[in-house]
Design an enzyme around this catalytic site. Sequence first.
Site, PDB file in Angstrom:
ATOM      1  N   ARG A 186      -8.491  -5.819  11.250  1.00 14.81           N
ATOM      2  CA  ARG A 186      -7.847  -4.534  10.998  1.00 14.81           C
ATOM      3  C   ARG A 186      -8.658  -3.741   9.992  1.00 14.81           C
ATOM      4  O   ARG A 186      -9.174  -4.297   9.020  1.00 14.81           O
ATOM      5  CB  ARG A 186      -6.431  -4.735  10.457  1.00 14.81           C
ATOM      6  N   VAL A 187      -8.751  -2.451  10.230  1.00 11.24           N
ATOM      7  CA  VAL A 187      -9.260  -1.509   9.232  1.00 11.24           C
ATOM      8  C   VAL A 187      -8.191  -0.458   9.042  1.00 11.24           C
ATOM      9  O   VAL A 187      -7.368  -0.206   9.929  1.00 11.24           O
ATOM     10  CB  VAL A 187     -10.612  -0.875   9.638  1.00 11.24           C
ATOM     11  N   SER A 188      -8.205   0.192   7.874  1.00 18.27           N
ATOM     12  CA  SER A 188      -7.127   1.113   7.528  1.00 18.27           C
ATOM     13  C   SER A 188      -7.318   2.521   8.064  1.00 18.27           C
ATOM     14  O   SER A 188      -6.356   3.216   8.340  1.00 18.27           O
ATOM     15  CB  SER A 188      -6.975   1.181   6.010  1.00 18.27           C
ATOM     16  N   SER A 189      -8.548   2.988   8.160  1.00 15.75           N
ATOM     17  CA  SER A 189      -8.736   4.379   8.547  1.00 15.75           C
ATOM     18  C   SER A 189      -9.777   4.496   9.651  1.00 15.75           C
ATOM     19  O   SER A 189     -10.560   3.584   9.901  1.00 15.75           O
ATOM     20  CB  SER A 189      -9.158   5.211   7.337  1.00 15.75           C
TER      21      SER A 189
ATOM     22  N   GLN B 258     -13.521   3.746   8.989  1.00 14.26           N
ATOM     23  CA  GLN B 258     -13.984   2.379   8.763  1.00 14.26           C
ATOM     24  C   GLN B 258     -14.323   1.708  10.094  1.00 14.26           C
ATOM     25  O   GLN B 258     -13.824   2.082  11.145  1.00 14.26           O
ATOM     26  CB  GLN B 258     -12.910   1.572   8.031  1.00 14.26           C
TER      27      GLN B 258
END
Length: 190
Positions: free
Chosen positions: A7-10, A13
């Site tokens: 997972r990445v937040s934005s 990324q």
Amino acid sequence: MKIGYARVSSTGQDYQTQLDKLQAAGCKKIFFEKQSGKSADDRAELQKALDFLELGGEGWTLVVTKLDRLARSMNDLTSITSKLQKNGVGFIVLDQNIDTTTPTGKLLFNILGSLAEFERDLINSRCDEGRRAAKLKGVQFGRKAKLTDEQLDALRADVKAGILSMQAIADKYQIARNSVYRLVGAKESA
């Protein structure tokens, strides 16, 4: 079977590094998404991964590169890992060398969990102390009483007079019938 989650937040990324590590660790299937980690409930791919692991069950393992890729709060982490454990699914965090499929990994994970629980207990204790101090200063908790003291006296007089039914009294004071019983200390009869 090892199942990976990345997972990445934005959107700025990239999770390619995570995917590479998960593939190198032997993950046969990898779920990945670009989503905030605030709550596990809001991450569709994580839910799909957990559902997939539940189908596999005993002997399967969830693999993440870092703990914060899976959960941002201890509540989420505890909830997720409890479900995994209940289904006989292992849990590996590559960068922190946590592997609940080994005795040492289980120990490390349980120590971390115990520390988090201790911290939660301290927070609860401080909150209780704060509430007690506020009560000593006269702070009232709960919702405000619906009836004034005068209305309460009148309600009790109406009940004692026996002219109105309990429902009629409740309607008169715009409260629930069971509240009338509670306020006068009588037991409600069906």
